[in-house]
Design a protein around this motif. Structure first.
Motif, PDB file in Angstrom:
ATOM      1  N   GLY A  83      16.176 -14.377  21.644  1.00 47.52           N
ATOM      2  CA  GLY A  83      17.267 -14.026  22.534  1.00 47.52           C
ATOM      3  C   GLY A  83      17.204 -14.712  23.880  1.00 47.52           C
ATOM      4  N   ALA A  84      16.333 -15.730  23.999  1.00 47.57           N
ATOM      5  CA  ALA A  84      16.105 -16.375  25.289  1.00 47.57           C
ATOM      6  C   ALA A  84      17.333 -17.094  25.822  1.00 47.57           C
ATOM      7  N   SER A  85      18.238 -17.503  24.947  1.00 49.68           N
ATOM      8  CA  SER A  85      19.417 -18.252  25.390  1.00 49.68           C
ATOM      9  C   SER A  85      20.338 -17.410  26.271  1.00 49.68           C
ATOM     10  N   GLY A  86      20.253 -16.095  26.123  1.00 50.56           N
ATOM     11  CA  GLY A  86      21.131 -15.225  26.878  1.00 50.56           C
ATOM     12  C   GLY A  86      22.503 -15.059  26.256  1.00 50.56           C
ATOM     13  N   LYS A 135      17.463 -10.019  17.672  1.00 47.86           N
ATOM     14  CA  LYS A 135      17.179 -11.243  18.394  1.00 47.86           C
ATOM     15  C   LYS A 135      17.047 -12.404  17.417  1.00 47.86           C
ATOM     16  N   GLY A 136      17.559 -13.563  17.807  1.00 48.79           N
ATOM     17  CA  GLY A 136      17.475 -14.737  16.958  1.00 48.79           C
ATOM     18  C   GLY A 136      16.112 -15.398  16.996  1.00 48.79           C
ATOM     19  N   ARG A 137      16.020 -16.584  16.431  1.00 49.91           N
ATOM     20  CA  ARG A 137      14.731 -17.272  16.344  1.00 49.91           C
ATOM     21  C   ARG A 137      14.171 -17.630  17.722  1.00 49.91           C
ATOM     22  N   HIS A 143      16.788 -13.094   7.948  1.00 47.92           N
ATOM     23  CA  HIS A 143      17.153 -14.498   8.184  1.00 47.92           C
ATOM     24  C   HIS A 143      17.777 -14.615   9.568  1.00 47.92           C
ATOM     25  N   ARG A 144      16.969 -14.796  10.563  1.00 44.50           N
ATOM     26  CA  ARG A 144      17.466 -14.890  11.943  1.00 44.50           C
ATOM     27  C   ARG A 144      17.856 -16.336  12.229  1.00 44.50           C
ATOM     28  N   ASN A 145      18.918 -16.765  11.542  1.00 45.78           N
ATOM     29  CA  ASN A 145      19.325 -18.166  11.595  1.00 45.78           C
ATOM     30  C   ASN A 145      20.283 -18.418  12.761  1.00 45.78           C
TER      31      ASN A 145
END
Length: 401
Positions: free
Chosen positions: A68-71, A63-65, A123-125
């Protein structure tokens, strides 16, 4: 070359993992130890995993920063299986399993994705989710299809999926990607001609299946030269003919086997239909009969234009435009094709060099795919991993914009 420094720093440890996998090759759907190694590393780095898709497949979820809310999500795929062949290399990491060898570089593909995974974990960039797909059974087992049948894309929804294969003979430091067909479909046929056996001195009393088979083989090539459009690609190869047990006996039957490869389903449909007609009518003309079997294994690997262009841009940012070359299509097959039938994406080549990277103790043969003297070029690990990282970061950023 703009490789990521932190990946370069960890490259030696990832190369050690690659060599360990090379020394312990496992065939399709038997990749238990390899999957354990992958799962252990991902877990060590704090990446949640899911196991069991395609029997031995592993999926890492990063999951990103934004959590993962963006879908939005992208899939990156590496294959894990080896080939049923004896390795000629004798260097320290040569295969310890007789008759099994990583002769296609899947150990390297796994290592490059692991190196990217290690970077992602620190680095969840990006916003969104990166799915790391470690797939079993590419070499004839259709592991991609089986993972999909087990719910890969339902359990891990993604908008695009990308794959990569090392390519010997290309200058190290280069990539190749192009839109459209890049690898062919792979299909097998088996034709059993039933005649009437007899004495070779009295052929008129029987129906000899051997000359019928010879005529059939020749006729198949007219499908390629006269039924197929000249601009379309297609290959019919009769690779086995089995008949007879004695020199003075006309056999009852003759068996033909071989492969068909095309870049499109339309051409494949035509070739299969015409082969069946030719086989049946040739037999009928000689008062013989036949059984016609045709098995479709892998479809053509077809890159979607937008994703291939995007991948090219990412590559150019890493190695420069001059080092991103045209991906010349090959009649070899690849089961990543199943994923590209379901999702947009692109399958690229990363140059493996000319073989001079191999350690002392390599076999005398060339460093080419499916060769017993092959070995993956560990120098590619930072480059391949950098591509995976930049591709995911930039694709998710573009999708958000």
């Amino acid at each position: 070359m703009n490789v990521i420094d932190s990946i370069v720093t960890q490259a030696a440890s990832i190369a050690a993992v690659r060599r360990d996998i090379h020394a312990h090759p496992e065939l399709c759907f038997e990749e238990v130890r390899t999957a354990d190694v992958v799962a252990q590393k991902l877990t060590e780095w704090g990446i949640p995993i899911h196991r069991g898709l395609g029997k031995t497949g592993v999926v890492g979820i990063v999951k990103g920063r934004d959590g993962g809310a963006s879908g939005r999500a992208i899939g990156l795929r590496a294959d894990m299986d080896a080939l049923p062949m004896q390795e000629f290399n004798t260097f320290a990491h040569a295969s310890q399993h007789h008759g099994k060898m990583h002769a296609c570089g899947h150990d390297g593909h796994t290592a490059m994705l692991l190196a990217a995974a290690q970077h992602f974990a620190k680095h969840r960039n990006f916003d969104g989710t990166v799915y790391l797909i470690f797939q079993p059974a590419e070499e004839g087992g259709g592991g991609a299809r089986v993972m999909m049948e087990d719910g890969l894309f339902e359990q891990f929804p993604m908008q695009a999926v990308f794959g990569m294969h090392n390519w010997p003979g290309m200058k190290a430091g280069q990539f190749a990607v192009s839109p459209g067909p890049v690898m062919a479909s792979s299909n097998e046929f088996k034709i059993t001609i039933h005649g009437k056996g007899g004495h070779a001195a009295m052929p008129h009393t029987g129906i000899d299946p051997v000359p019928i088979a010879c005529q059939m083989v020749q006729s198949f090539q007219t499908i390629i030269s006269r039924n197929k459009k000249p601009v379309d690609a297609g290959v019919i190869s009769v690779t086995m003919i089995h008949a007879g047990e004695a020199t003075n006996v006309v056999p009852d039957s003759c068996e033909l086997q071989g492969t068909v490869r095309t870049f499109s389903i339309e051409v494949l449909d035509m070739i299969e239909a015409r082969m069946k007609q030719v086989a049946e009518h040739t037999c009928a003309a000689h008062d013989a009969t036949c059984e016609f079997e045709f098995v479709r294994n892998y479809p053509p690997t077809v890159n979607s234009a937008a994703e291939a262009d995007f991948a090219r841009q990412v590559m150019a940012g890493i190695v420069g435009e001059a080092n991103v070359v045209v991906q010349e299509p090959t009649m070899g097959a690849e089961d990543f094709a199943f994923m590209l039938q379901a999702k947009p994406g692109a399958y690229c080549f990363i140059a493996n060099g000319d073989g001079t990277h191999r350690d002392m103790g390599h076999g005398g043969g060339p460093c080419t795919l499916h060769n017993p003297s092959y070995d993956f070029n560990d120098d590619l690990i930072p480059l391949g991993a950098t591509y995976w990282v930049r591709l995911a970061e930039e694709w998710l950023a573009a999708a958000r914009a």
